[in-house]
Design a protein around this motif. Sequence first.
Motif, PDB file in Angstrom:
ATOM      1  N   MET A 196       0.836  -1.205   0.000  1.00  0.00           N
ATOM      2  CA  MET A 196       0.000   0.000   0.000  1.00  0.00           C
ATOM      3  C   MET A 196       0.868   1.252   0.000  1.00  0.00           C
ATOM      4  SD  MET A 196      -2.832   1.666   0.370  1.00  0.00           S
ATOM      5  CE  MET A 196      -3.006   3.407   0.660  1.00  0.00           C
ATOM      6  N   LEU A 197       1.785   1.330   0.998  1.00  0.00           N
ATOM      7  CA  LEU A 197       2.674   2.484   1.048  1.00  0.00           C
ATOM      8  C   LEU A 197       3.677   2.458  -0.104  1.00  0.00           C
ATOM      9  CD1 LEU A 197       3.367   2.987   4.835  1.00  0.00           C
ATOM     10  CD2 LEU A 197       2.191   4.527   3.274  1.00  0.00           C
ATOM     11  N   THR A 198       4.000   1.239  -0.538  1.00  0.00           N
ATOM     12  CA  THR A 198       4.899   1.130  -1.677  1.00  0.00           C
ATOM     13  C   THR A 198       4.261   1.732  -2.917  1.00  0.00           C
ATOM     14  OG1 THR A 198       5.651  -0.924  -0.703  1.00  0.00           O
ATOM     15  CG2 THR A 198       6.321  -0.480  -2.968  1.00  0.00           C
ATOM     16  N   ILE A 199       2.971   1.449  -3.082  1.00  0.00           N
ATOM     17  CA  ILE A 199       2.256   2.029  -4.215  1.00  0.00           C
ATOM     18  C   ILE A 199       2.257   3.548  -4.121  1.00  0.00           C
ATOM     19  CG2 ILE A 199       0.000   2.250  -5.284  1.00  0.00           C
ATOM     20  CD1 ILE A 199      -0.473  -0.657  -4.384  1.00  0.00           C
ATOM     21  N   LEU A 200       2.038   4.026  -2.901  1.00  0.00           N
ATOM     22  CA  LEU A 200       2.050   5.470  -2.694  1.00  0.00           C
ATOM     23  C   LEU A 200       3.414   6.040  -3.088  1.00  0.00           C
ATOM     24  CD1 LEU A 200       0.257   7.758  -1.568  1.00  0.00           C
ATOM     25  CD2 LEU A 200       1.451   7.469   0.591  1.00  0.00           C
ATOM     26  N   PHE A 201       4.450   5.311  -2.666  1.00  0.00           N
ATOM     27  CA  PHE A 201       5.801   5.774  -2.966  1.00  0.00           C
ATOM     28  C   PHE A 201       6.053   5.792  -4.474  1.00  0.00           C
ATOM     29  CE2 PHE A 201      10.298   4.862  -3.671  1.00  0.00           C
ATOM     30  CZ  PHE A 201      10.862   5.918  -2.986  1.00  0.00           C
ATOM     31  N   ASP A 202       5.673   4.698  -5.137  1.00  0.00           N
ATOM     32  CA  ASP A 202       5.843   4.644  -6.588  1.00  0.00           C
ATOM     33  C   ASP A 202       5.055   5.753  -7.259  1.00  0.00           C
ATOM     34  OD1 ASP A 202       7.391   2.519  -6.172  1.00  0.00           O
ATOM     35  OD2 ASP A 202       6.099   1.035  -7.141  1.00  0.00           O
ATOM     36  N   GLY A 203       3.852   5.971  -6.727  1.00  0.00           N
ATOM     37  CA  GLY A 203       3.009   7.016  -7.297  1.00  0.00           C
ATOM     38  C   GLY A 203       3.650   8.382  -7.163  1.00  0.00           C
ATOM     39  N   ILE A 204       4.260   8.612  -6.019  1.00  0.00           N
ATOM     40  CA  ILE A 204       4.915   9.913  -5.816  1.00  0.00           C
ATOM     41  C   ILE A 204       6.082  10.065  -6.791  1.00  0.00           C
ATOM     42  CG2 ILE A 204       6.297  11.271  -4.202  1.00  0.00           C
ATOM     43  CD1 ILE A 204       4.544  10.161  -1.966  1.00  0.00           C
ATOM     44  N   ALA A 205       6.856   8.994  -6.951  1.00  0.00           N
ATOM     45  CA  ALA A 205       7.978   9.061  -7.893  1.00  0.00           C
ATOM     46  C   ALA A 205       7.480   9.357  -9.296  1.00  0.00           C
ATOM     47  CB  ALA A 205       8.747   7.742  -7.879  1.00  0.00           C
ATOM     48  N   TYR A 206       6.419   8.663  -9.678  1.00  0.00           N
ATOM     49  CA  TYR A 206       5.831   8.850 -10.997  1.00  0.00           C
ATOM     50  C   TYR A 206       5.323  10.285 -11.157  1.00  0.00           C
ATOM     51  CZ  TYR A 206       2.920   7.489 -14.996  1.00  0.00           C
ATOM     52  OH  TYR A 206       2.337   7.382 -16.224  1.00  0.00           O
ATOM     53  N   GLY A 207       4.654  10.762 -10.107  1.00  0.00           N
ATOM     54  CA  GLY A 207       4.105  12.113 -10.156  1.00  0.00           C
ATOM     55  C   GLY A 207       5.194  13.168 -10.246  1.00  0.00           C
ATOM     56  N   MET A 208       6.281  12.968  -9.490  1.00  0.00           N
ATOM     57  CA  MET A 208       7.399  13.904  -9.541  1.00  0.00           C
ATOM     58  C   MET A 208       7.977  13.973 -10.945  1.00  0.00           C
ATOM     59  SD  MET A 208       8.468  15.295  -6.651  1.00  0.00           S
ATOM     60  CE  MET A 208       8.596  15.140  -4.900  1.00  0.00           C
ATOM     61  N   LEU A 209       8.092  12.796 -11.537  1.00  0.00           N
ATOM     62  CA  LEU A 209       8.625  12.722 -12.889  1.00  0.00           C
ATOM     63  C   LEU A 209       7.712  13.476 -13.852  1.00  0.00           C
ATOM     64  CD1 LEU A 209      11.014  11.445 -14.166  1.00  0.00           C
ATOM     65  CD2 LEU A 209       9.690   9.399 -14.597  1.00  0.00           C
ATOM     66  N   LEU A 210       6.415  13.239 -13.702  1.00  0.00           N
ATOM     67  CA  LEU A 210       5.461  13.937 -14.555  1.00  0.00           C
ATOM     68  C   LEU A 210       5.590  15.442 -14.383  1.00  0.00           C
ATOM     69  CD1 LEU A 210       2.151  11.891 -14.342  1.00  0.00           C
ATOM     70  CD2 LEU A 210       3.643  12.215 -16.296  1.00  0.00           C
ATOM     71  N   PHE A 211       5.827  15.853 -13.155  1.00  0.00           N
ATOM     72  CA  PHE A 211       5.939  17.287 -12.912  1.00  0.00           C
ATOM     73  C   PHE A 211       7.130  17.860 -13.670  1.00  0.00           C
ATOM     74  CE2 PHE A 211       8.036  20.632 -10.436  1.00  0.00           C
ATOM     75  CZ  PHE A 211       7.109  21.635 -10.641  1.00  0.00           C
ATOM     76  N   ILE A 212       8.278  17.184 -13.573  1.00  0.00           N
ATOM     77  CA  ILE A 212       9.462  17.695 -14.268  1.00  0.00           C
ATOM     78  C   ILE A 212       9.219  17.710 -15.770  1.00  0.00           C
ATOM     79  CG2 ILE A 212      11.862  17.170 -14.812  1.00  0.00           C
ATOM     80  CD1 ILE A 212      11.333  18.467 -12.115  1.00  0.00           C
ATOM     81  N   LEU A 213       8.540  16.658 -16.264  1.00  0.00           N
ATOM     82  CA  LEU A 213       8.249  16.602 -17.688  1.00  0.00           C
ATOM     83  C   LEU A 213       7.318  17.733 -18.095  1.00  0.00           C
ATOM     84  CD1 LEU A 213       7.783  12.789 -18.197  1.00  0.00           C
ATOM     85  CD2 LEU A 213       9.363  14.224 -19.435  1.00  0.00           C
TER      86      LEU A 213
END
Lengths: 286, 347
Positions: free
Chosen positions: A1-18
């Motif tokens: 559950m928290l791992t998904i959250l973590f992956d999601g945050i990483a993905y979201g951060m990447l999207l932000f930079i993009l």
Amino acid sequence: MLTILFDGIAYGMLLFILACGLSITLGLMNFVNLAHGAFAMAGGYITVIMMNRYGISFYWCLPAAFLVTALAGAVLERTLYRHLYGSPHLDQVLFSIGLVFMSIAAIDYLMGGQQQLINLPPELRGRFEFLGVGIGRYRLFVIIICAILAVALQLALTRTRFGSQLRAAVDDGRVARGLGINVSLIFVATFAFGSGLGGLGGALGADLLGLDPNFPLKFLIYFMIVVTVGGTSSISGPFIAALLLGIADVAGKYYVPQLGAFIIYAVMILVLILRPHGLFSREGGR
Amino acid sequence: MSGEPAAPSGQAAALLRRAERWQLWEIALWIIAVAMIFVMPSHMLILTEIAILALLAVSLDLILGYAGIVSLGHAAFFGLGAYSAGLFAKFAITEPVTGLLFAGAVSGVFGLATSFLVLRGSDLTRLMTTFGVAMLLAEVVNQTGWLTGGADGLSGVTVTPILGLFEFDLWGRTGYIYSLIVLMAVVFISRRIVNSPYGLSLKAIKRNPTRAAMLGISPNRRIVVIYTIAAVFAGMAGALLTQTTSFVSPDALAFHRSADVLLVLVIGGAGYLYGGILGAVIFTILRDWLSVITPQYWMFWIGLILIVIVMVGRERVTRWQALLPGSAANREAKARAAALAAARDAA
């Protein structure tokens, strides 16, 4: 559950930079640049070429991806984009779609249509347990870099002389010019910087998002969602939107894979109906 | 047409009547289209393709050229029409004309439902919502593989003779005639629409929605109506594709289709209906030619053409319209020349 959250945050951060380069051109300069993904793709391919053909370290590839795409952005801004700042949105859309098509075909021709893979340095591979949460090293790396960039961007935009000049140039180009601000120089610098960030995002995302010639079209919708949902009046709006989108997308794909990208589109349309200028816009937008 | 004797409305009616008059080049165009049946019997398939693309472009012209709505998701209606015609033929009635009307109706209902999304916000919001709707539909088709065949496409669509009389032949002759008749009918209806007071009010909305609203023209209702009509026509175009090829692929909903049809309109010029047809002819021939020279990479050249057109200026590219006898632009040019001459005489 928290791992998904973590992956999601990483993905979201990447999207932000993009996407934050796009949020500058689209939000601040009011230019509908659908070709932003092409810059990101260029960054990704630069990394792939440098690593796989010349064996250069991944850490050198990131700044290289930034610089080369920024340079490409500057050249394109000077030669083509500049003429279209005052054009109707339809012209800008057509122009940038044309650019996307050209980049897709060009990459397909030069690099082939297959998915490109990169070999991350060993210290970034694998994952470790921290307080029961599985943390991918590479994702942590992405989060740290993106967080630093986001803070730096926010500070640069609000605290520096360049930031205030940019905001002035965007709010009223004519008055800014009258005050002795070199508006066209600021625009080209901003555009180049935004493209460079896109390129850096593409380089960072080559491993997480996958890289093939259709990248600009595949992720166009994500960038646009970040920008339109986040509103275009600040950096923090797109940042929050990108995080939400990242978490929602990862969680959605994990829990209800049969819905696919359905949720994201539906949420975007809903947001746009209720808040046409984005969730976090300050003053109704332009 | 309002037949009131009051001067301004009388003038307006005269204007509309003049605009609606058939021009020589229009008639010539249709004669050429019909003559193609006999002149190029071996090229029926590509002609059918052109007719379908033209129909789609005409429907986009109604909302882009007349109401001024920039849409990046017009393929949604095309694909919806294609799939509903395919499913209708598979599970209900295989007669094409019924299927055509059914597809148009389904697409129209969907257009009506989504038209409320394009009422609010800026160009950007509209771009995003239309794009989002198209992607949403593509995703639905992709996920409901049990019904639509998913990524493999919908096969096994049987098409019986049109009205039980005209069977589709191997060379696509019937298909072309059928598509051409539908295209003609749609263009005739569209001509009536755009040359009516309603069409004029749409142009006013395109120029300046706020001013139009202040003149008592409510933009919202008119946009909903034209959007729905355009959706019906686009759905019919999709149905034609299904019926002439007996197959539907998810490609009907793909993004590049929306972009293609925009390009078609840009080549032919928006805002006078025939731009879609001329653009479709040029585009299809161009694409065919390019994909022969550089298979797989023709997208590059299409992109280049788009950029060149935008850089040169869309107005300049489509300026040749003014050369067509009796076109609005031509009339304006003549009027301007006459006014100049009169001024010179007076001086």
